[in-house]
Design a protein around this motif. Structure first.
Motif, PDB file in Angstrom:
ATOM      1  N   TYR A 136       0.808  -1.223   0.000  1.00 21.47           N
ATOM      2  CA  TYR A 136       0.000   0.000   0.000  1.00 21.47           C
ATOM      3  C   TYR A 136       0.846   1.280   0.000  1.00 21.47           C
ATOM      4  O   TYR A 136       0.514   2.245  -0.725  1.00 21.47           O
ATOM      5  CB  TYR A 136      -0.968  -0.003   1.180  1.00 21.47           C
ATOM      6  CG  TYR A 136      -2.293  -0.679   0.881  1.00 21.47           C
ATOM      7  CD1 TYR A 136      -2.906  -0.546  -0.365  1.00 21.47           C
ATOM      8  CD2 TYR A 136      -2.946  -1.437   1.851  1.00 21.47           C
ATOM      9  CE1 TYR A 136      -4.125  -1.164  -0.634  1.00 21.47           C
ATOM     10  CE2 TYR A 136      -4.164  -2.059   1.592  1.00 21.47           C
ATOM     11  CZ  TYR A 136      -4.743  -1.919   0.345  1.00 21.47           C
ATOM     12  OH  TYR A 136      -5.947  -2.532   0.080  1.00 21.47           O
ATOM     13  N   LEU A 170       1.840   1.862  -3.527  1.00 23.27           N
ATOM     14  CA  LEU A 170       0.668   2.224  -4.330  1.00 23.27           C
ATOM     15  C   LEU A 170       0.234   3.654  -4.025  1.00 23.27           C
ATOM     16  O   LEU A 170      -0.093   4.431  -4.934  1.00 23.27           O
ATOM     17  CB  LEU A 170      -0.473   1.239  -4.047  1.00 23.27           C
ATOM     18  CG  LEU A 170      -1.785   1.466  -4.795  1.00 23.27           C
ATOM     19  CD1 LEU A 170      -1.597   1.334  -6.306  1.00 23.27           C
ATOM     20  CD2 LEU A 170      -2.850   0.470  -4.317  1.00 23.27           C
ATOM     21  N   ASP A 174       2.422   6.253  -5.662  1.00 28.29           N
ATOM     22  CA  ASP A 174       2.447   6.233  -7.125  1.00 28.29           C
ATOM     23  C   ASP A 174       1.629   7.412  -7.665  1.00 28.29           C
ATOM     24  O   ASP A 174       0.491   7.634  -7.248  1.00 28.29           O
ATOM     25  CB  ASP A 174       1.877   4.905  -7.635  1.00 28.29           C
ATOM     26  CG  ASP A 174       2.249   4.622  -9.073  1.00 28.29           C
ATOM     27  OD1 ASP A 174       1.889   5.427  -9.948  1.00 28.29           O
ATOM     28  OD2 ASP A 174       2.903   3.597  -9.335  1.00 28.29           O
ATOM     29  N   ARG A 192      -5.284   3.584  -5.051  1.00 31.79           N
ATOM     30  CA  ARG A 192      -6.315   2.643  -4.593  1.00 31.79           C
ATOM     31  C   ARG A 192      -7.653   2.911  -5.279  1.00 31.79           C
ATOM     32  O   ARG A 192      -8.416   1.984  -5.562  1.00 31.79           O
ATOM     33  CB  ARG A 192      -6.494   2.754  -3.077  1.00 31.79           C
ATOM     34  CG  ARG A 192      -5.255   2.485  -2.269  1.00 31.79           C
ATOM     35  CD  ARG A 192      -5.596   2.349  -0.786  1.00 31.79           C
ATOM     36  NE  ARG A 192      -4.429   2.522   0.066  1.00 31.79           N
ATOM     37  CZ  ARG A 192      -4.373   2.156   1.341  1.00 31.79           C
ATOM     38  NH1 ARG A 192      -5.446   1.620   1.921  1.00 31.79           N
ATOM     39  NH2 ARG A 192      -3.288   2.353   2.064  1.00 31.79           N
ATOM     40  N   ILE A 201      -0.223  -8.199  -5.363  1.00 33.82           N
ATOM     41  CA  ILE A 201      -1.120  -7.607  -6.353  1.00 33.82           C
ATOM     42  C   ILE A 201      -1.378  -8.635  -7.439  1.00 33.82           C
ATOM     43  O   ILE A 201      -0.587  -9.578  -7.641  1.00 33.82           O
ATOM     44  CB  ILE A 201      -0.531  -6.322  -6.960  1.00 33.82           C
ATOM     45  CG1 ILE A 201       0.774  -6.618  -7.697  1.00 33.82           C
ATOM     46  CG2 ILE A 201      -0.356  -5.254  -5.909  1.00 33.82           C
ATOM     47  CD1 ILE A 201       1.221  -5.507  -8.601  1.00 33.82           C
ATOM     48  N   TRP A 228       8.555  -2.360  -7.914  1.00 28.38           N
ATOM     49  CA  TRP A 228       7.210  -1.786  -8.052  1.00 28.38           C
ATOM     50  C   TRP A 228       7.001  -1.225  -9.462  1.00 28.38           C
ATOM     51  O   TRP A 228       5.909  -1.347 -10.023  1.00 28.38           O
ATOM     52  CB  TRP A 228       6.975  -0.701  -7.015  1.00 28.38           C
ATOM     53  CG  TRP A 228       5.648  -0.023  -7.192  1.00 28.38           C
ATOM     54  CD1 TRP A 228       5.409   1.234  -7.644  1.00 28.38           C
ATOM     55  CD2 TRP A 228       4.364  -0.604  -6.945  1.00 28.38           C
ATOM     56  NE1 TRP A 228       4.071   1.489  -7.698  1.00 28.38           N
ATOM     57  CE2 TRP A 228       3.393   0.379  -7.277  1.00 28.38           C
ATOM     58  CE3 TRP A 228       3.940  -1.843  -6.483  1.00 28.38           C
ATOM     59  CZ2 TRP A 228       2.034   0.147  -7.154  1.00 28.38           C
ATOM     60  CZ3 TRP A 228       2.572  -2.082  -6.362  1.00 28.38           C
ATOM     61  CH2 TRP A 228       1.639  -1.098  -6.690  1.00 28.38           C
ATOM     62  N   ARG A 286       3.639  -2.608 -11.106  1.00 31.19           N
ATOM     63  CA  ARG A 286       2.507  -1.708 -11.289  1.00 31.19           C
ATOM     64  C   ARG A 286       1.937  -1.796 -12.702  1.00 31.19           C
ATOM     65  O   ARG A 286       0.776  -1.455 -12.927  1.00 31.19           O
ATOM     66  CB  ARG A 286       2.925  -0.268 -11.001  1.00 31.19           C
ATOM     67  CG  ARG A 286       3.951   0.273 -12.001  1.00 31.19           C
ATOM     68  CD  ARG A 286       4.459   1.657 -11.636  1.00 31.19           C
ATOM     69  NE  ARG A 286       3.420   2.652 -11.622  1.00 31.19           N
ATOM     70  CZ  ARG A 286       2.928   3.223 -12.717  1.00 31.19           C
ATOM     71  NH1 ARG A 286       3.380   2.868 -13.924  1.00 31.19           N
ATOM     72  NH2 ARG A 286       1.990   4.131 -12.632  1.00 31.19           N
TER      73      ARG A 286
END
Length: 767
Positions: free
Chosen positions: A449, A452, A455, A460, A480, A649, A653
């Motif tokens: 989290y 995320l 980012d 979310r 993820i 990441w 992502r």
């Protein structure tokens, strides 16, 4: 057509960013990557869009030969078979316009020829094995039916097979009559074809015969294998060898056996490694080459040694649809690859030319390691795309499935677990088939989290909140995933009760009220199936990896064992048939529920149809009373030991973006909210019919998706409480200790007590 008109080259050796397809590594102290001395770097050449396939790619004298089906009319799906040549660098793709298919047996016959095999002899002549199937249609004068209805009046004119010799332009030089070979054979088919260094022809057939003919088509002799002839390979000495299943002293095994023309019999048998399945003609230092998993190996038949030449993924090639693998004498490797574009709904073909270079000579990028025991094709696609374009990082895959073998299919997982215990930990773990919750409890994985939330392009709010909420553990997100599906138990509300969810007491009441339901979930669900599924859904009620607490000696688990024992021991195929009529079973009450897998917007119509219109999505019984859950495919996590979390990441992502999911997720639901909404709209706009059948008496046409269907799916997603979790070692312990209970040799209480003890030891050892 100009000779170079087809040349559409996308050389990926350097791209606009100045990034090499491959790259050397910068220091990454946490990495378990050991740089190789050499790697194969690909040049990727996009082939013309008109080519619907690339068949029988053959190399001779710096020229590649192949044939393709070319679509003439998309509305009528009319194709034409064409021959082509091109240079080994992918240039000068040229159609051999003098090639024409053989004439049909009758002027008014309908059908088509296709090429079964293509070879080139030492003089540069092209040899083809061709086959045609033709029909005559004796239609009534007043026939005005649909195209498919004319087949009621079809007369099959038989199969026509032949061997032809062509010159370099495709013009016919010689046609060989091989009809004598099929005399007395009910079904004759040429399944393999090759030419030796002396110009002799080798025809392998579906009934196991291998005919050896001279260049004029005269039969010299034949040999036989007790099986279909899979492959005929030309060896470096000019001889031809059979490759395929062959009976030996120890039974059937894969063989590579030469055919001796002088002796008119079998010659030398060459021992093959156990993993040598897809074999191709060799080149350079190797007599033959073969594919196994993600790797290409070379076999030196003199020494019997096999050497790993390359890993397709490390060479930035997705190996799912590779074909036509050729090794040239200079050591370069040529192959074709195909990818399906969901946006254009077309197949794209490319020629890959791989050259060996020193790893140290490549531009540097930081290597991020990813470990897996089975890599989903979508993640492979993402790795290749990332490695081709990212200027800073490169993903290196450690695929532990390579350690699996016929004696131990879990050897890869064992090796990975050993490496993790030893501290040999990657940056990214593909946790799709791993004991994920164990790793979380041991603090091996990080909460995603924060990455995320930091980012700038995705957050979310861009994702399916209910789905990722179900994936949380104590409010944290440790993995993820790009897609999901819903699992549930469904039935008619008059039988199982209305609403979603139930507990064990309510489930027991339904089972007791329906003693006639001897196969309550249908003929395919056994007691072991049901027990496993219930544990997958309820695993958190039985094992708490964070605290080490185990709860298998509880009344609820004892109830589960007793319920499971009411299911059949084995799959019931009925009176000698493969299917039982599920509609009759439901109508008679023998089946009162179905295990539902919902990964698209039409599937729910199937379950409504099964149970007469009304349906209740109960899910598996749980103590909480909410048994609808989610299943996920590939899932990725970042390890706490990684020193490259930002780079990890940056790669991960990508599978959460709407663009990626729109292009790649065709099965199951996407986890990006925008991509999910796009899938909803496509479903609502699709007015085509979809017929399905899952056994006699269970055929139906799925209708248009309605807004009510969409709303139901969304409510099911919101009702889910967790992710289906699988731990192979845990299930092995449970299954080993339920057999005595299922066979009546112990009580459910005794089985639960033993399972409690053994699982407690297992959890303690793994924590």
């Amino acid at each position: 057509m100009k000779k170079n008109a087809f040349r559409i080259i996308a050389v990926i050796l350097t791209i606009a960013l100045g990034v090499s397809v491959l790259a050397g590594c910068r220091d990454n102290s946490s990495s378990n990557f050991v740089p190789p001395e050499y790697v194969f770097v690909p040049e990727i050449i996009n082939l013309p869009a008109e080519l619907q396939d690339v068949r029988n790619l053959t190399y001779f004298d710096d020229t590649l030969y192949f044939w393709s089906n070319v679509m003439l009319d998309r509305d009528t799906w009319q194709y034409e078979v064409r021959l082509y040549t091109m240079n080994t660098d992918g240039s000068n793709i040229t159609q051999l316009t003098n090639y024409t298919t053989p004439k049909p047996p009758e002027p008014d016959a309908e059908g088509s020829f296709h090429i079964m095999a293509l070879n080139v002899d030492n003089e540069g002549h092209i040899w083809l094995a061709e086959m045609g199937s033709f029909f005559r249609f004796d239609l009534p004068d007043d026939f005005d039916g649909e195209e498919w209805e004319k087949w009621e009046y079809a007369e099959h004119l038989g199969e026509i097979m032949g061997i032809r010799k062509l010159d370099g332009t495709g013009a016919e030089i010689l046609t060989l009559d091989i009809s004598a070979l099929s005399a007395g054979v009910e079904w004759f088919y040429i399944s393999a074809f090759n030419i030796d260094g002396q110009g002799n022809l080798y025809l392998g057939t579906n009934d196991g015969d291998i005919y050896v003919l001279n260049g004029e088509g005269q039969q010299q002799f034949k040999v036989n294998v007790d099986n279909w002839v899979d492959n005929l390979i030309r060896m470096p000495d000019g001889s031809v060898a059979f490759n395929g299943w062959m009976e030996g002293v120890d039974g059937y095994s894969m063989a590579l056996r030469k055919i001796d023309v002088a002796a008119r019999d079998w010659g030398e048998t060459i021992e093959l490694p156990s993993n040598a399945w897809n074999i191709y003609q060799g080149g350079g230092d190797y007599s033959v080459i073969f594919r196994e998993g993600s790797n290409l190996f070379g076999l030196d038949t003199e020494s019997g040694e096999s050497v790993k030449i390359l890993n397709w993924l490390e060479s930035n090639i997705v190996g799912d649809n590779l074909d036509n693998v050729i090794m040239l004498e200079d050591g370069r490797i040529i192959c074709t690859n195909s990818t399906w574009n969901r946006v254009t709904e077309e197949m794209n073909f490319e020629l890959n030319i791989l050259s060996r270079v020193r790893y140290a000579d490549l531009p540097e990028r930081t290597v991020i390691t990813l470990s897996t025991i089975w890599l989903d094709h979508l993640i492979r696609n993402q790795i290749v795309n990332f490695n081709r374009t990212n200027p800073t990082y490169r993903i290196h895959v450690n695929d532990y499935s390579e350690f699996n073998n016929e004696d131990d299919w879990g050897a890869g997982l064992t090796r990975l677990s050993t490496d993790i215990i030893a501290g040999n930990i990657p940056d990214i773990l593909d946790v799709s088939n791993l004991p994920f919750k164990q790793y979380v409890a041991r603090d091996l994985l990080i909460d995603l989290y924060p990455l995320l939330d930091a980012d700038t392009d995705i957050g979310r709010e861009d994702l399916m909140e209910a789905v990722f909420r179900a994936a949380e553990m104590e409010g944290q997100l440790f993995r993820i995933f790009p897609s999901f599906y819903i699992t549930s138990l469904v039935g008619h509300p008059d039988v199982v009760g209305p609403g979603m969810g139930w507990n064990w007491e309510e489930f027991t009441a339904v089972m007791n009220a329906n003693p006639q339901a001897d196969m309550p979930l249908g003929p395919w669900v056994t007691r072991e199936n049901f027990l496993s599924s219930a544990i997958y859904v309820n695993i958190d009620e039985y094992v708490n990896w964070a605290t080490g607490e185990v709860n298998f000696d509880t009344p609820s688990f004892i109830q589960l064992l007793e319920f499971s024992n009411r299911f059949p021991e084995d799959i019931d195929r009925g009176d000698g048939g493969f299917y039982m009529e599920e509609s009759d079973m439901i109508a008679s009450g023998r089946q009162i529920m179905a295990s539902a897998y919902i990964g698209d917007f039409r599937t729910i119509q199937q379950y409504h149809y099964m149970f007469g219109g009304a349906i209740a999505y109960k899910g598996f019984p749980t103590e909480s009373g909410n048994g609808n859950s989610l299943g996920i495919g590939s899932s990725l996590a970042i390890t706490a030991r990684s020193s490259q979390k930002d780079g990890a990441w940056e790669f991960m992502r990508g599978i959460l973006s709407s663009d990626w999911q729109d292009e790649n997720i065709s099965w199951n639901f996407p986890t990006n909210k925008k991509s999910f909404d796009n899938q909803v709209q496509r479903a609502l706009d699709d007015d085509s019919s979809h017929g399905i059948s899952w056994g006699p008496g269970m055929e139906m046409e799925l209708g248009r998706v309605t807004q009510a269907d969409i709303d139901l799916i969304k409510s099911l997603i919101d009702s889910t409480f967790g992710i289906v979790s699988y731990d192979e070692a845990l299930m092995n312990i449970i299954n080993e200790n339920t057999s005595d209970f299922f066979n009546g040799r112990s009580s459910a209480q005794d089985a639960a007590r033993i399972i409690q003890s053994r699982v407690s030891i297992y959890v303690s050892e793994q924590s």
